[in-house]
Design an enzyme around this catalytic site. Structure first.
Site, PDB file in Angstrom:
ATOM      1  N   SER A  21       0.860  -1.191   0.000  1.00  0.00           N
ATOM      2  CA  SER A  21       0.000   0.000   0.000  1.00  0.00           C
ATOM      3  C   SER A  21       0.894   1.239   0.000  1.00  0.00           C
ATOM      4  O   SER A  21       2.087   1.139   0.350  1.00  0.00           O
ATOM      5  CB  SER A  21      -0.849  -0.006   1.280  1.00  0.00           C
ATOM      6  OG  SER A  21      -1.509   1.222   1.463  1.00  0.00           O
ATOM      7  N   TYR A  45      -1.491  -0.699  10.791  1.00  0.00           N
ATOM      8  CA  TYR A  45      -1.596  -0.950   9.335  1.00  0.00           C
ATOM      9  C   TYR A  45      -0.272  -0.558   8.677  1.00  0.00           C
ATOM     10  O   TYR A  45       0.265  -1.305   7.852  1.00  0.00           O
ATOM     11  CB  TYR A  45      -2.769  -0.154   8.768  1.00  0.00           C
ATOM     12  CG  TYR A  45      -3.095  -0.482   7.314  1.00  0.00           C
ATOM     13  CD1 TYR A  45      -3.517  -1.760   6.940  1.00  0.00           C
ATOM     14  CD2 TYR A  45      -2.992   0.489   6.313  1.00  0.00           C
ATOM     15  CE1 TYR A  45      -3.814  -2.058   5.614  1.00  0.00           C
ATOM     16  CE2 TYR A  45      -3.285   0.200   4.999  1.00  0.00           C
ATOM     17  CZ  TYR A  45      -3.707  -1.082   4.650  1.00  0.00           C
ATOM     18  OH  TYR A  45      -4.002  -1.360   3.329  1.00  0.00           O
TER      19      TYR A  45
END
Ligand code: NDP
Length: 255
Positions: A150, A163
């Site tokens: 990501s 995350y």
């Protein structure tokens, strides 16, 4: 279906029941791969398999919760039993539970670590010997392992600490594994999507989900098929070329 570079290849895609994984499975099938579709929601896997059959391809559902430590070997074995080989692994399944350290729970942190890190490691460990074998025996003479990271693997932001931890860690894991396996002709790549319109935010609580949606409301999100295109590009290169890393942001995305 036209002749293609992935004819005869078998791909395993985790998180194939929705979003980026479903789009990637469909796209790899269009390129000629037979695809093992891994996720928990069997009805959604059947829909993706049906869509692939409608476009002239072949896919099998492999229903599993990959956070169960026993399941990684089983998932890879089930795919091998049915499809005979493994040329491409796409480690895509992931969850993003945004919240501050003060307001989240350790259970939410554990869920992210368990799926984004531990399950990915277990599937990878189970798959590597078969990827090496595929690279040695296939007409392509190469195999591929693609990790879906990501922009959060490059840019840390508040509310995203764990995350970020999982995706920053994935970057280092990918690069080390790349160096380990290149002599075996297993290419290891990482794709870093920006904001993509998927179900990822559905797992957030109401307030966080609304805040996240507000944050991206001014930009046109990527489509899951955009990331599927990036992954297809990586795995359809000739053996002499390795696309190690691909960062794909939405056009208006600043972070
Ligand atoms: P989705 O929520 O649509 O997809 C997540 C997938 O993971 C689903 O297929 C889900 O299937 C699967 N999954 C979740 N838990 C498990 C489990 N325990 N066992 C097996 N499968 C599981 O989101 P995206 O498509 O957006 O996410 C895919 C990847 O892309 C993730 O790694 C995410 O971090 C990354 N990403 C997404 C971005 C975005 O903006 N959407 C941006 C950058 C990266 P099921 O529930 O059926 O098990």
């Amino acid at each position: 279906m036209p002749d293609s570079t992935l004819d005869g290849a078998v791909a395993l895609v985790t998180g194939a029941s929705s979003g980026i994984g479903a789009a990637t499975a469909r796209r790899l099938a269009l390129e000629g791969a037979t695809v093992a579709l891994v996720a928990r929601r069997r009805d959604r896997l059947d829909q993706v398999a049906g869509a692939i059959a409608d476009q002239g391809g072949t896919a099998i559902p492999v229903e599993a919760d990959i956070t169960d430590p026993q399941s990684a070997d089983e998932v890879v074995q089930r795919a091998l039993d049915r499809l005979g080989r493994l040329d491409i692994l796409v480690n895509n399944a992931g969850i993003m539970l945004l919240n501050s350290a003060l307001h989240t729970t350790v259970e939410e942190w554990d869920r992210m670590v368990s799926l984004n890190v531990a399950a990915l490691l277990h599937i990878t460990h189970a798959a590597v010997p078969y990827l090496i074998d595929a690279a040695a025996t296939s007409p392509r003479q190469v195999a591929d392992l693609v990790n879906v990271s990501s922009t959060a693997g490059r840019v840390a932001r508040p509310g995203s600490s764990v995350y970020n931890l999982t995706k920053f860690g994935l970057q280092g894991f990918t690069e080390s594994l790349r160096q380990e396996l290149l002599g075996e002709h297993v290419r290891v790549s990482v794709v870093e999507p920006g904001t993509v319109d998927t179900e990822l935010v559905n797992h957030l609580g109401d307030a966080t989900r609304d805040a996240t949606r507000r944050q991206v409301s001014g930009i046109e999100a990527l489509r899951a098929s955009d990331i599927a295109d990036a992954i297809a590009y990586i795995v359809t290169r000739e053996r002499r070329m390795a696309v190690n890393e691909m960062l794909v942001r939405a056009g208006d995305q600043t972070w």
